[in-house]
Write an enzyme that holds these catalytic residues in place. Structure first.
Site, short mmCIF file in Angstrom:
data_model
loop_
_atom_site.label_atom_id
_atom_site.label_comp_id
_atom_site.label_asym_id
_atom_site.label_seq_id
_atom_site.Cartn_x
_atom_site.Cartn_y
_atom_site.Cartn_z
N TYR A 233 29.01 -30.16 33.97
CA TYR A 233 28.00 -29.67 33.02
C TYR A 233 27.19 -28.53 33.61
O TYR A 233 27.14 -27.42 33.05
CB TYR A 233 27.08 -30.82 32.60
CG TYR A 233 25.86 -30.38 31.83
CD1 TYR A 233 25.99 -29.72 30.61
CD2 TYR A 233 24.58 -30.61 32.33
CE1 TYR A 233 24.87 -29.32 29.89
CE2 TYR A 233 23.46 -30.21 31.62
CZ TYR A 233 23.60 -29.56 30.40
OH TYR A 233 22.49 -29.15 29.71
N LYS A 237 27.43 -24.52 32.58
CA LYS A 237 26.24 -23.88 32.02
C LYS A 237 25.83 -22.67 32.88
O LYS A 237 25.38 -21.65 32.34
CB LYS A 237 25.08 -24.88 31.93
CG LYS A 237 25.26 -25.94 30.87
CD LYS A 237 25.30 -25.38 29.45
CE LYS A 237 23.93 -25.01 28.94
NZ LYS A 237 23.97 -24.58 27.52
#
Length: 488
Positions: A233, A237
């Site tokens: 994640y 990002k």
């Protein structure tokens, strides 16, 4: 600096919001409709097969949410439905596809002509997501949103919702600075090729879909670790931010980096939350009596921020950047609490203990669940040692007893304990970067934004100042009751 109030600034504006069914996006939609119903249009991008399905998803998953009860009571159900029918346009689309895969060319042309503001909040937030899925949504999706924004004739600003934890496992003071292409020797084209090659390799092995999913999750973790990030994640990002910074050119770009998002502090009412988030997993596990031993450093300060404050920061940035050309084209805001109103991990565990002692969970058998004081173990080594000392021996005994009794007497006890151990280990590995985090987030840009709102007398309407939060009151009277009511 002279700025208009939020109401006149949003009046007559056309806004595109991606990830419309997500927690933050719902809060943004509700806030805009509550404070300025005279927006021209709200285009809401969400996954659906067609416009009819998109409208149904909007009605079922957004408009009917408890979140809209305040607005429903304020306007009346019929008036709210009329407002939504006039102003809100759900669009079936997918950010991982160029132009979002919008098939209605007439609608797409209207969007490109009319859109003034884009709020990009669509993302996969699963920490251990499949690498190919995370790449498509968090990296290529951000790029597709930017490309679409640059084609919009009247777009004034693109707000990208990221996460403060794009910093990885950094220590010390983490500045509000952007990533550059090439940081940490990352080449996104290489990462795309790694994914492509892995998928071909897995396809040749004729694996089940579950086996492919596990392999792609493992690949994401491996690539993240290789480049210095704790999970897929935060890694994807960060790459998404790199893409935006590299391709933005003269587009007005703002990046909002919230820390751990929690339930609403005040708007539209305290304690609204949807979807189990980082902290809430442990609240549920603890309150239900599943575990009272967690991996966490009692000396660290978990950085929490209520969801409505994140939304207010988004709207404040739109007002400030949209009205003042002296603002830089590319600004980053840490929306955090640990600098000006730190919460101690030790206090958080006491708040949880006191709450569930006074308000015990009622088990399936109707009995009250009595919680024990929480024990924090500050390293994976100490956590693994605790499991080995207290749980594995008992598990071995139960396993032997199961064999001797032909799995007749205590198979359920063994299975439940095994499930509990597996859950403890999985949660600890998954959330370790946030439970044992030794960095702190600089919020100098955010403080200047807060001061701008104060000068313009908008700080009450757009409050994102965490110094007003009394953490004990927030935990015991707002957040934990909200989690118990809405997530249990």
């Amino acid at each position: 600096m002279e700025l208009s109030k939020i109401e006149p600034f949003l009046e007559g504006k056309t806004i595109l919001i991606t990830g419309a069914t997500g927690f933050l996006a719902k809060l943004v939609v509700e806030k805009i409709l509550r404070v300025q119903s005279n927006v021209k249009r709200l285009f809401l991008l969400l996954r659906a097969s067609d416009t009819k399905s998109a409208r149904k998803r909007f009605n079922d998953e957004i408009l009917q949410a408890e979140l809209f009860n305040v607005l429903r009571e304020k306007l009346g159900a019929n008036n709210l439905n009329s407002l939504v029918k006039e102003k809100v346009f759900p669009i079936a689309g997918d950010i991982s596809i160029e132009d979002f895969g919008i098939e209605n060319s007439e609608m797409k042309d209207e969007m490109l002509k009319e859109i003034d503001i884009i709020i990009h909040s669509a993302a996969t937030t699963r920490f251990d997501e499949r690498y190919d899925i995370a790449m498509n949504i968090n990296v290529l999706g951000a790029s597709n949103v930017l490309k679409f924004a640059k084609r919009c004739a009247n777009v004034k600003i693109l707000v990208h919702v990221s996460t403060a934890y794009v910093c990885g496992e950094s220590e010390g003071v983490i500045l509000e600075k952007s990533f550059n292409f090439g940081d940490s020797n990352i080449d996104i084209d290489v990462e795309k090729k790694v994914i492509e090659d892995k998928l071909k390799e897995l396809e040749a092995q004729s694996l089940t879909s579950k086996e492919v999913t596990m392999a792609m999750r493992d690949l994401g973790h491996q690539r993240a670790s290789l480049h210095g990030w704790p999970n897929t994640y935060s890694f994807t990002k960060a790459m998404g931010e790199m893409m935006l910074g590299h391709l933005k050119e003269n587009l007005q770009l703002v990046i909002i980096r919230p820390t751990i998002i929690t339930s609403t502090y005040k708007e539209p009412f305290p304690g609204w939350i949807e979807g189990v988030k980082t902290l809430d997993t442990f609240i549920l596990v603890y309150g239900k009596g599943i575990s009272n031993v967690f991996l966490a450093d009692p000396n660290t300060k978990p950085d929490l921020i209520p969801g409505d404050m994140v939304v207010n920061s988004i709207l404040a940035a739109i007002v400030a950047h949209g009205n003042n050309k002296s603002y830089q084209n590319h600004f980053i805001y840490h929306i955090s609490s640990s600098k000006i109103n730190p919460l101690k991990s030790g206090d958080a565990k006491l708040f949880m203990f006191h709450y569930f002692t006074k308000n015990p969970w009622i088990g399936k058998n109707g009995n009250k669940i009595k919680v024990k004081e929480i024990t924090f173990l500050s390293s994976m080594d100490s956590f693994q040692a605790h499991i080995s000392r207290y749980y594995w021996p008992l598990l071995k005994v139960l396993q032997l007893a199961n064999v001797l009794t032909w799995y007749y007497l205590i198979d359920g006890t063994y299975t439940n304990l095994k499930r509990k151990i597996d859950m403890d280990i999985r949660l600890s590995k998954l959330y370790k970067p946030y439970l044992i985090f030794h960095g702190s987030f600089d919020d100098s840009n955010t403080e200047r934004l807060r001061m701008t709102m104060k000068e313009c007398k908008m700080d009450d309407e757009l409050n994102f100042d965490p110094s007003c939060i009394n953490w004990e009151d927030y935990f015991t009277n707002i957040h934990i009751p909200g989690v118990v009511k809405r997530l249990a």
